[in-house]
Motif scaffolding. Structure first.
Motif, PDB file in Angstrom:
ATOM      1  N   MET A   1      88.179  57.468  33.022  1.00 61.58           N
ATOM      2  CA  MET A   1      88.801  56.198  32.643  1.00 61.58           C
ATOM      3  C   MET A   1      87.721  55.162  32.348  1.00 61.58           C
ATOM      4  N   LEU A   2      87.969  54.322  31.349  1.00 62.66           N
ATOM      5  CA  LEU A   2      87.042  53.249  31.001  1.00 62.66           C
ATOM      6  C   LEU A   2      87.704  51.903  31.254  1.00 62.66           C
ATOM      7  N   VAL A   3      86.986  51.035  31.970  1.00 62.50           N
ATOM      8  CA  VAL A   3      87.420  49.663  32.211  1.00 62.50           C
ATOM      9  C   VAL A   3      86.375  48.749  31.579  1.00 62.50           C
ATOM     10  N   ALA A   4      86.805  47.682  30.933  1.00 61.42           N
ATOM     11  CA  ALA A   4      85.885  46.697  30.367  1.00 61.42           C
ATOM     12  C   ALA A   4      86.161  45.343  30.997  1.00 61.42           C
ATOM     13  N   VAL A   5      85.121  44.698  31.503  1.00 60.70           N
ATOM     14  CA  VAL A   5      85.219  43.355  32.068  1.00 60.70           C
ATOM     15  C   VAL A   5      84.480  42.418  31.128  1.00 60.70           C
ATOM     16  N   VAL A   6      85.217  41.481  30.512  1.00 54.83           N
ATOM     17  CA  VAL A   6      84.636  40.615  29.501  1.00 54.83           C
ATOM     18  C   VAL A   6      84.893  39.149  29.837  1.00 54.83           C
ATOM     19  N   GLY A   7      84.186  38.269  29.138  1.00 50.06           N
ATOM     20  CA  GLY A   7      84.349  36.838  29.344  1.00 50.06           C
ATOM     21  C   GLY A   7      83.066  36.113  29.019  1.00 50.06           C
ATOM     22  N   ALA A   8      83.142  34.802  29.029  1.00 52.55           N
ATOM     23  CA  ALA A   8      81.973  33.985  28.709  1.00 52.55           C
ATOM     24  C   ALA A   8      80.933  34.065  29.812  1.00 52.55           C
ATOM     25  N   THR A   9      79.716  33.699  29.472  1.00 49.60           N
ATOM     26  CA  THR A   9      78.660  33.636  30.464  1.00 49.60           C
ATOM     27  C   THR A   9      79.035  32.641  31.558  1.00 49.60           C
ATOM     28  N   GLY A  10      78.688  32.966  32.787  1.00 48.89           N
ATOM     29  CA  GLY A  10      78.962  32.067  33.907  1.00 48.89           C
ATOM     30  C   GLY A  10      80.341  32.195  34.509  1.00 48.89           C
ATOM     31  N   THR A  11      81.119  33.203  34.104  1.00 49.15           N
ATOM     32  CA  THR A  11      82.469  33.351  34.656  1.00 49.15           C
ATOM     33  C   THR A  11      82.546  34.391  35.768  1.00 49.15           C
ATOM     34  N   GLY A  12      81.427  35.010  36.113  1.00 49.13           N
ATOM     35  CA  GLY A  12      81.432  35.913  37.257  1.00 49.13           C
ATOM     36  C   GLY A  12      81.774  37.357  36.945  1.00 49.13           C
ATOM     37  N   LYS A  13      81.387  37.829  35.757  1.00 50.30           N
ATOM     38  CA  LYS A  13      81.698  39.214  35.380  1.00 50.30           C
ATOM     39  C   LYS A  13      81.004  40.221  36.288  1.00 50.30           C
ATOM     40  N   SER A  14      79.741  39.969  36.609  1.00 48.02           N
ATOM     41  CA  SER A  14      79.004  40.916  37.456  1.00 48.02           C
ATOM     42  C   SER A  14      79.649  41.022  38.836  1.00 48.02           C
ATOM     43  N   SER A 197      87.321  30.361  32.572  1.00 51.13           N
ATOM     44  CA  SER A 197      87.240  29.107  33.327  1.00 51.13           C
ATOM     45  C   SER A 197      87.571  27.964  32.387  1.00 51.13           C
ATOM     46  N   PRO A 198      88.246  26.934  32.883  1.00 45.55           N
ATOM     47  CA  PRO A 198      88.469  25.753  32.045  1.00 45.55           C
ATOM     48  C   PRO A 198      87.128  25.171  31.602  1.00 45.55           C
ATOM     49  N   ARG A 199      87.099  24.610  30.406  1.00 46.70           N
ATOM     50  CA  ARG A 199      85.845  24.088  29.855  1.00 46.70           C
ATOM     51  C   ARG A 199      85.216  23.042  30.776  1.00 46.70           C
ATOM     52  N   ASP A 200      86.040  22.192  31.389  1.00 49.92           N
ATOM     53  CA  ASP A 200      85.481  21.134  32.233  1.00 49.92           C
ATOM     54  C   ASP A 200      84.906  21.677  33.535  1.00 49.92           C
ATOM     55  N   VAL A 201      85.255  22.904  33.876  1.00 47.49           N
ATOM     56  CA  VAL A 201      84.668  23.562  35.041  1.00 47.49           C
ATOM     57  C   VAL A 201      83.444  24.369  34.640  1.00 47.49           C
ATOM     58  N   LEU A 263      72.308  25.302  24.044  1.00 49.27           N
ATOM     59  CA  LEU A 263      72.509  26.606  23.415  1.00 49.27           C
ATOM     60  C   LEU A 263      73.411  27.490  24.265  1.00 49.27           C
ATOM     61  N   THR A 264      73.288  27.391  25.580  1.00 42.17           N
ATOM     62  CA  THR A 264      74.141  28.180  26.469  1.00 42.17           C
ATOM     63  C   THR A 264      75.593  27.746  26.351  1.00 42.17           C
ATOM     64  N   ARG A 265      75.829  26.437  26.273  1.00 42.87           N
ATOM     65  CA  ARG A 265      77.201  25.942  26.112  1.00 42.87           C
ATOM     66  C   ARG A 265      77.794  26.418  24.789  1.00 42.87           C
ATOM     67  N   ARG A 266      76.984  26.369  23.735  1.00 41.91           N
ATOM     68  CA  ARG A 266      77.460  26.802  22.424  1.00 41.91           C
ATOM     69  C   ARG A 266      77.759  28.306  22.429  1.00 41.91           C
ATOM     70  N   TYR A 267      76.887  29.069  23.069  1.00 42.06           N
ATOM     71  CA  TYR A 267      77.074  30.514  23.157  1.00 42.06           C
ATOM     72  C   TYR A 267      78.360  30.847  23.920  1.00 42.06           C
ATOM     73  N   ALA A 268      78.604  30.146  25.020  1.00 44.74           N
ATOM     74  CA  ALA A 268      79.822  30.385  25.798  1.00 44.74           C
ATOM     75  C   ALA A 268      81.071  30.085  24.977  1.00 44.74           C
ATOM     76  N   ARG A 269      81.004  29.030  24.169  1.00 45.75           N
ATOM     77  CA  ARG A 269      82.155  28.690  23.327  1.00 45.75           C
ATOM     78  C   ARG A 269      82.435  29.810  22.319  1.00 45.75           C
ATOM     79  N   ARG A 270      81.393  30.383  21.738  1.00 45.63           N
ATOM     80  CA  ARG A 270      81.583  31.498  20.807  1.00 45.63           C
ATOM     81  C   ARG A 270      82.140  32.721  21.525  1.00 45.63           C
ATOM     82  N   GLN A 271      81.668  32.970  22.741  1.00 45.28           N
ATOM     83  CA  GLN A 271      82.163  34.111  23.507  1.00 45.28           C
ATOM     84  C   GLN A 271      83.666  33.983  23.778  1.00 45.28           C
ATOM     85  N   VAL A 272      84.099  32.789  24.131  1.00 44.60           N
ATOM     86  CA  VAL A 272      85.520  32.578  24.404  1.00 44.60           C
ATOM     87  C   VAL A 272      86.347  32.956  23.177  1.00 44.60           C
ATOM     88  N   GLY A 273      85.920  32.492  22.003  1.00 44.39           N
ATOM     89  CA  GLY A 273      86.642  32.810  20.779  1.00 44.39           C
ATOM     90  C   GLY A 273      86.612  34.297  20.468  1.00 44.39           C
TER      91      GLY A 273
END
Length: 301
Positions: A1-14, A197-201, A263-273
């Motif tokens: 079985m394959l599981v994928a955990v995805v999300g923006a940087t800083g959301t606790g994927k690891s 995570s909400p953007r303001d968080v 750059l990190t904030r911009r990257y996270a925004r692209r990841q969300v999309g």
């Protein structure tokens, strides 16, 4: 079985991947983790990539960490082959593979049946010469005419990807198709889990994370790597590029940290999309309690 955990940087994927692996093991199902963060492939790039130290991996096998030197160029095609081989091996041994990371194209290359066209050295050389002499703007405008969607995804400054997109178009006579196709066949059945995570968080957390990288010794880590030749991919990594500029004297520390944060904030925004297009079974609040148990219930449903 394959599981994928995805999300923006800083959301606790690891952290979720570790918790989920332990929950699976507790039910008699061994689990192993496969990295899908392009910069964590590089040996010695630890602090700036938030790579888990070995003693924090809880004894759970991890794959595709520290497999490249910083002089090596990482390619999605090579990563796809290596990640799929690791996943096939894990599943063949009766374990569950957990693919974890935020590098959208790398994750997509594993989960969907992406096929990568070959290269033509003459076409590539001509485009690279044009990039060097005329800059990326000319290539970007041409790509806009040939494949507007790919141009919008790549942007006007990423010369390496602009060259590749135009090379593929010339080779195949078809659009580059940057990004995830709307109707793609999955490589294998996958339970996709998302963290958000909400953007303001998230934004204050990302800013604090970048400051912590400097406090934890990013500059010393970069100094140790300076004995090696930096390849294009590693040299462009967020945080490392700014730390190198600071050490070279072209950026003050305050400016280096602010640039890396932006750059990190911009990257996270692209990841969300990017990840919002995935058929995720369930999105989890990154700060919620009990996500591992809920994730286990989700993949068992």
């Amino acid at each position: 079985m394959l599981v994928a955990v995805v999300g923006a940087t800083g959301t606790g994927k690891s952290a979720l991947s570790l918790d989920l692996a332990e929950a699976l093991i507790a039910t008699g199902r061994p689990a192993e983790i496969v990295n899908a963060d392009a910069m964590q492939l590089y040996r010695g790039m630890d602090i700036g990539t938030a790579k888990l130290p070995v003693d924090e991996r809880r004894g759970i096998p991890h794959h595709l960490l520290d497999v490249l030197e910083i002089s090596d160029e990482s390619t999605v095609a090579a990563y796809q082959a290596e990640a799929r081989a690791a996943i096939d091996d894990i599943i063949a041994r009766g374990a569950i593979a957990i693919l974890v990371g935020g590098s959208g194209l790398y994750v997509s290359s594993v989960l969907w049946n992406f096929r990568f066209p070959g290269t033509d050295p003459d076409i590539r050389a001509a485009l690279e010469t044009e990039l060097e002499t005329s800059g990326p703007g000319v290539l970007y405008r041409r790509l806009q005419e040939l494949d507007a969607e790919a141009a919008a995804s790549i942007g006007p400054h990423n010369g390496r990807r602009l060259v590749r997109a135009l090379e593929v178009i010339e080779l195949t006579g078809e659009p580059f198709g940057s990004g995830l196709p709307d109707e793609s066949m999955l490589w294998r059945e996958t339970a996709m889990l998302g963290l958000e995570s909400p953007r303001d968080v998230l934004v204050p957390r990302l800013d604090a994370r970048v400051k912590r990288m400097w406090a934890d010794g990013l500059l010393d880590e970069v100094r140790e790597l300076e004995d090696h030749r930096w390849g294009i991919t590693a040299a462009r990594a967020i945080g490392y590029s700014q730390a190198r500029a600071q050490l070279e004297g072209s950026l003050a520390e305050v400016a280096a940290i602010e640039q890396a944060s932006a750059l990190t904030r911009r990257y996270a925004r692209r990841q969300v999309g990017w990840f919002r297009r995935y058929p995720v079974r369930r999105w989890f609040d990154a700060d919620a309690v009990g996500n591992a148990a809920a994730a286990l219930d989700t993949i068992d449903a």
